[in-house]
Scaffold this motif. Structure first.
Motif, short mmCIF file in Angstrom:
data_model
loop_
_atom_site.label_atom_id
_atom_site.label_comp_id
_atom_site.label_asym_id
_atom_site.label_seq_id
_atom_site.Cartn_x
_atom_site.Cartn_y
_atom_site.Cartn_z
N ASP A 2 0.82 -1.21 0.00
CA ASP A 2 0.00 0.00 0.00
C ASP A 2 0.85 1.26 0.00
N GLY A 3 2.17 1.14 -0.23
CA GLY A 3 3.04 2.30 -0.31
C GLY A 3 3.56 2.78 1.03
N ALA A 4 3.26 2.07 2.11
CA ALA A 4 3.72 2.49 3.43
C ALA A 4 5.20 2.18 3.58
N PRO A 5 5.93 3.00 4.30
CA PRO A 5 7.35 2.74 4.51
C PRO A 5 7.53 1.45 5.31
N GLN A 6 8.33 0.56 4.79
CA GLN A 6 8.48 -0.74 5.43
C GLN A 6 9.41 -0.70 6.64
N LYS A 7 10.21 0.37 6.77
CA LYS A 7 11.13 0.48 7.89
C LYS A 7 10.40 0.35 9.22
N TRP A 8 9.23 0.97 9.31
CA TRP A 8 8.46 0.91 10.55
C TRP A 8 7.33 -0.09 10.46
N ASN A 9 7.15 -0.72 9.31
CA ASN A 9 6.10 -1.71 9.09
C ASN A 9 4.73 -1.13 9.45
N LEU A 10 4.48 0.09 8.98
CA LEU A 10 3.20 0.73 9.24
C LEU A 10 2.40 0.83 7.96
N SER A 11 1.15 0.65 8.06
CA SER A 11 0.21 0.87 6.97
C SER A 11 -1.17 0.91 7.59
N MET A 12 -2.17 1.17 6.78
CA MET A 12 -3.51 1.19 7.32
C MET A 12 -3.97 -0.22 7.68
N LYS A 13 -3.29 -1.23 7.16
CA LYS A 13 -3.68 -2.60 7.49
C LYS A 13 -3.41 -2.93 8.95
N ASN A 14 -2.31 -2.37 9.49
CA ASN A 14 -2.02 -2.64 10.90
C ASN A 14 -2.07 -1.37 11.75
N ALA A 15 -2.71 -0.33 11.23
CA ALA A 15 -2.89 0.91 11.99
C ALA A 15 -3.96 0.69 13.06
N PRO A 16 -3.93 1.48 14.10
CA PRO A 16 -4.96 1.34 15.14
C PRO A 16 -6.35 1.55 14.56
N ARG A 17 -7.29 0.79 15.01
CA ARG A 17 -8.68 0.91 14.56
C ARG A 17 -9.40 1.98 15.38
N ARG A 18 -10.46 2.49 14.81
CA ARG A 18 -11.27 3.49 15.50
C ARG A 18 -11.85 2.92 16.79
N ARG A 19 -11.75 3.72 17.83
CA ARG A 19 -12.35 3.34 19.11
C ARG A 19 -12.39 4.58 19.98
N SER A 20 -13.16 4.49 21.03
CA SER A 20 -13.23 5.61 21.97
C SER A 20 -11.95 5.64 22.79
N LEU A 21 -11.46 6.84 23.04
CA LEU A 21 -10.27 7.03 23.85
C LEU A 21 -10.67 7.83 25.08
N PHE A 22 -10.37 7.29 26.22
CA PHE A 22 -10.77 7.93 27.46
C PHE A 22 -9.64 8.81 27.99
N GLU A 163 -13.93 4.73 1.58
CA GLU A 163 -13.90 3.51 2.39
C GLU A 163 -13.55 3.91 3.83
N ASP A 164 -13.90 3.06 4.79
CA ASP A 164 -13.57 3.35 6.19
C ASP A 164 -12.07 3.48 6.37
N GLU A 165 -11.30 2.65 5.70
CA GLU A 165 -9.84 2.68 5.82
C GLU A 165 -9.28 4.02 5.33
N GLU A 166 -9.81 4.53 4.24
CA GLU A 166 -9.35 5.81 3.71
C GLU A 166 -9.77 6.97 4.61
N LEU A 167 -10.96 6.87 5.16
CA LEU A 167 -11.42 7.89 6.08
C LEU A 167 -10.57 7.90 7.35
N ASP A 168 -10.21 6.71 7.83
CA ASP A 168 -9.33 6.62 8.99
C ASP A 168 -7.98 7.27 8.70
N ARG A 169 -7.45 7.03 7.53
CA ARG A 169 -6.16 7.59 7.14
C ARG A 169 -6.23 9.13 7.14
N LEU A 170 -7.27 9.67 6.53
CA LEU A 170 -7.43 11.13 6.51
C LEU A 170 -7.61 11.69 7.91
#
Length: 185
Positions: A2-22, A163-170
């Protein structure tokens, strides 16, 4: 990929999902005692701008009355003195029109400049880590921004087909600025 930098192994596939934060979680994650201060706007820049306009126009009006001859000095005082009233009227009805002046007034404070840099750096870093292409950026005061190269995403946004994933990214990139500007790393 998905074009994410592999050095940190981050992408929207393993990004945190939406949830409430207290509040307790936010305090623990950031180390800040007063987490409400992250997005609290400062009125200091507004006050400096207003004091500069009122003080400057008052001094100019007095000088115009003392130095200009006859009726020119008389009318000059009132016209220059009216600048303060005009600025107050604009600030009460359409404060966005004064934003450029308020931004300039804030530039005299080094911590304001640092906050702007942290804000833009947070947008830049999160966009990079999530694999969002960055088209341009600027840290020049008054023109600070990070431009993302997301033409396809913008077309989908305008068409209402995100898509939800794209909205999360934005959302992550957008909120990073507030979090980065309000915290010191």
């Amino acid at each position: 990929e998905d074009g994410a930098p592999q050095k940190w192994n981050l992408s929207m596939k393993n990004a945190p999902r939406r949830r409430s934060l207290f509040a307790r979680e936010l305090k623990k994650a950031t180390g800040l005692e007063d987490t409400s201060a992250i997005a609290r706007p400062s009125a200091r820049n507004d006050a400096v701008f207003l004091a500069g306009v009122v003080g400057g126009s008052s001094i100019a009006a007095v000088l115009a009355g003392a130095l200009l001859p006859g009726q020119i000095g008389f009318w000059g005082q009132y016209l220059i003195g009216g600048i303060s009233i005009a600025v107050l009227a604009i600030g009460s009805t359409a404060p966005g029109l004064l934003q450029a002046g308020i931004e300039r007034a804030g530039q005299i404070f080094p911590e304001y400049r640092e906050r702007v840099v942290r804000h833009e750096a947070a947008h830049f870093l999160i966009a990079y880590l999530l694999g969002v292409p960055i088209a341009a950026y600027s840290l020049e005061m008054g023109q600070q921004h990070v431009d993302l190269a997301q033409a396809a995403l913008q077309r989908q946004l305008l068409a209402g087909r995100l898509e939800d994933e794209e909205l999360d990214r934005l959302a992550l990139v957008a909120m990073a600025g507030v979090a980065g500007g309000g915290t010191k790393v």
